[in-house]
Design a protein around this motif. Sequence first.
Motif, PDB file in Angstrom:
ATOM      1  N   TYR A 123       0.794  -1.225   0.000  1.00  0.00           N
ATOM      2  CA  TYR A 123       0.000   0.000   0.000  1.00  0.00           C
ATOM      3  C   TYR A 123       0.829   1.279   0.000  1.00  0.00           C
ATOM      4  CZ  TYR A 123      -4.142  -2.812   0.901  1.00  0.00           C
ATOM      5  OH  TYR A 123      -5.163  -3.708   0.794  1.00  0.00           O
ATOM      6  N   CYS A 174      -1.194   3.881   5.789  1.00  0.00           N
ATOM      7  CA  CYS A 174      -2.348   4.748   6.025  1.00  0.00           C
ATOM      8  C   CYS A 174      -2.285   5.438   7.391  1.00  0.00           C
ATOM      9  CB  CYS A 174      -3.575   3.844   5.913  1.00  0.00           C
ATOM     10  SG  CYS A 174      -5.065   4.526   6.495  1.00  0.00           S
ATOM     11  N   ILE A 204       0.262   8.242   7.519  1.00  0.00           N
ATOM     12  CA  ILE A 204      -0.204   9.447   6.846  1.00  0.00           C
ATOM     13  C   ILE A 204      -1.167  10.222   7.738  1.00  0.00           C
ATOM     14  CG2 ILE A 204      -1.697  10.241   4.955  1.00  0.00           C
ATOM     15  CD1 ILE A 204      -0.365   8.214   3.167  1.00  0.00           C
ATOM     16  N   ARG A 205      -2.122   9.496   8.320  1.00  0.00           N
ATOM     17  CA  ARG A 205      -3.125  10.184   9.147  1.00  0.00           C
ATOM     18  C   ARG A 205      -2.500  10.769  10.403  1.00  0.00           C
ATOM     19  NH1 ARG A 205      -8.631   6.562   8.515  1.00  0.00           N
ATOM     20  NH2 ARG A 205      -8.465   6.383   6.263  1.00  0.00           N
ATOM     21  N   SER A 259      -6.557   8.777  -0.858  1.00  0.00           N
ATOM     22  CA  SER A 259      -7.408   7.653  -0.499  1.00  0.00           C
ATOM     23  C   SER A 259      -7.062   7.120   0.892  1.00  0.00           C
ATOM     24  CB  SER A 259      -7.263   6.558  -1.549  1.00  0.00           C
ATOM     25  OG  SER A 259      -7.980   5.421  -1.143  1.00  0.00           O
ATOM     26  N   LYS A 260      -5.771   7.014   1.179  1.00  0.00           N
ATOM     27  CA  LYS A 260      -5.371   6.510   2.487  1.00  0.00           C
ATOM     28  C   LYS A 260      -5.747   7.491   3.586  1.00  0.00           C
ATOM     29  CE  LYS A 260      -1.261   5.335   0.932  1.00  0.00           C
ATOM     30  NZ  LYS A 260       0.112   4.803   0.777  1.00  0.00           N
ATOM     31  N   PHE A 261      -5.793   8.772   3.217  1.00  0.00           N
ATOM     32  CA  PHE A 261      -6.133   9.786   4.216  1.00  0.00           C
ATOM     33  C   PHE A 261      -7.632   9.784   4.520  1.00  0.00           C
ATOM     34  CE2 PHE A 261      -6.687  14.404   5.403  1.00  0.00           C
ATOM     35  CZ  PHE A 261      -6.076  14.271   6.641  1.00  0.00           C
ATOM     36  N   ILE A 262      -8.455   9.512   3.505  1.00  0.00           N
ATOM     37  CA  ILE A 262      -9.893   9.676   3.670  1.00  0.00           C
ATOM     38  C   ILE A 262     -10.660   8.365   3.766  1.00  0.00           C
ATOM     39  CG2 ILE A 262     -11.978  10.598   2.621  1.00  0.00           C
ATOM     40  CD1 ILE A 262     -10.371  12.703   1.293  1.00  0.00           C
ATOM     41  N   ASP A 263     -10.381   7.450   2.832  1.00  0.00           N
ATOM     42  CA  ASP A 263     -11.262   6.295   2.690  1.00  0.00           C
ATOM     43  C   ASP A 263     -11.021   5.240   3.763  1.00  0.00           C
ATOM     44  OD1 ASP A 263     -12.661   7.047   0.242  1.00  0.00           O
ATOM     45  OD2 ASP A 263     -10.687   6.894  -0.694  1.00  0.00           O
ATOM     46  N   THR A 264     -12.052   4.442   3.979  1.00  0.00           N
ATOM     47  CA  THR A 264     -11.898   3.373   4.963  1.00  0.00           C
ATOM     48  C   THR A 264     -11.183   2.170   4.359  1.00  0.00           C
ATOM     49  OG1 THR A 264     -14.186   2.879   4.460  1.00  0.00           O
ATOM     50  CG2 THR A 264     -13.753   3.896   6.573  1.00  0.00           C
ATOM     51  N   THR A 271      -8.725   1.114   1.031  1.00  0.00           N
ATOM     52  CA  THR A 271      -7.969   1.716  -0.071  1.00  0.00           C
ATOM     53  C   THR A 271      -7.387   0.620  -0.961  1.00  0.00           C
ATOM     54  OG1 THR A 271      -6.050   1.787   1.363  1.00  0.00           O
ATOM     55  CG2 THR A 271      -7.330   3.787   1.188  1.00  0.00           C
TER      56      THR A 271
END
Lengths: 345, 194
Positions: free
Chosen positions: A73, A77, A80-81, B121-126, B128
């Motif tokens: 990926y 994720c 990033i968050r 996508s990684k920032f927003i979506d559940t 990806t």
Amino acid sequence: MDEKPQRFEKLDREGIGTSSMSRQPMYKYLDTETGKRTAIRRLLLKPELQDSFSQSAGLPSLNAAQEEEEDYYGVPCMTIREVSLLKVMNHKNVARLLHVEPDNEERFLRLYLEYAGVDLTTFFKENPIWASDPKVTKDLLKQLLHGVAYYHSVDAVHGNLRPHNVLIDIDSSKVNVQYNLLITNLQLLPDTLQSNYKAPELLLGSKELSPAADMFSVGCLFFEMLKKKPLFETRHDQIDKLFRLMGAPNEDNWPGVTQLYGKKLSEYRQLKPKNLSKTLFLSDVEPAGVHLLSKMLCLNPNKRITAADALKHRYFADVDPKQQPKTTITATASSSASTSASVNP
Amino acid sequence: DDTPVQMTQHGTKKRHDDNGEFHMTKEEFEQALNICLEEEKSHIPKHDYLQYLVSNNLNVARFRSIQWFIKCRSRFNLSFGTVFYATNYLDRFISMNQYCNIEWKYWMVELLSIACLSIASKFIDTTTPTLHEINQIEDMEHLFEVSTIQRMELKVLEALDWRLTCNTPHSYVQLFIPNLQYLTLDHFHQQQSI
């Protein structure tokens, strides 16, 4: 490889703990740009990839065969968050993110987090007299709650509140010694190691970090501030000790608990809540404090007190400057950043 | 529900009802709008960006990128916000390199597009898609190694200073729709004069 003139200088030889990832000691650094002290937290960038990128010098090879794993990926994720959240966080009780950089091989990301003073455990050890002053305890808890409330107000959770991540900076240059508390998040231990500050719902198997779970950790820290020792010393029998103290959860005090964790609860069914003040030897603590502690340690996460409500608890009533127009300046350390207004005539 | 995680930076907590809409009073709406407009200044391209795009023949490439974002959105069932965020990252990144004399090649825009979409996508979506899946979507002329894409992701994140929350046309629509009754022409005139 020499990257830019060193912005960060290593400060002291003594480490401030051990990195959960590399098992190497962690050090403090001086940020020569801001003059602030910092500590580094590392986030992994590529758990799966090995040395597959050594030959690519930045230019992509056209139509290259897809040799790497297909379920990759990129930058994780959560990394990033978390970094983007830390970037916008701005509160005096939350450690600022001063700088982010990947290591040379882009295996992990170094987060340079503001570091001040010493961690909570060291503070207790080095300042036994100040640390046993109830006013100091109250002030520190208040600042801790302000920081946690800020996290929750931006829809974030800390998830790893423990003494290592609570820093205390002592400013004794003022008439009243001031303590500034800073919440940081330096060590994110793997789930199995993480520990004595976990909320019961997490211990019972829930994976979801929540503001309520943070508040349970705050409760554990509050106890530690009061008694200078952890509420739960070992992690393996924590749930056992907790239920012996607070009673076993049942459908009355935690509706739905049997459906969620029924099997794990059967052996505890008989346990009744104990008197916190007696059981935890808190007779020297004012009753409001014990009451607040019990609200934080509430088994049912839905009924556990929130950070915002905890700040309104009557335990803090006497540090409200409006209610306490005259403060006598005592020989021992007292007061705080938040109440310093009360010193002025 | 494609509402992104709303990280309100100024403590104005947005309240969601069952439909995920924000219910506000007129004052809260005005305040939220002002905050949005104020924040937006920190994440828009430079003022001569459009000129730069045209003079470097990047406008067509940019258009294709956005078309590709939209295609990815429907293919992977991503949120609409992702398309707008990805576009914002793309614009900001190109704009930041405006004065660096980069000779943009088409593969560079493609690589940048993949990185921007992946980050958004990684920032927003559940859920990806993987980098591999993203790269497999048709209309991409080049295939990139995942390590190359990740390196590009880091370049973009660094250039954006990891500031990923941004106000896009999509976020304004999300703000306006439930609060249409408060919206007057004055709002637009005011903003023009700024």
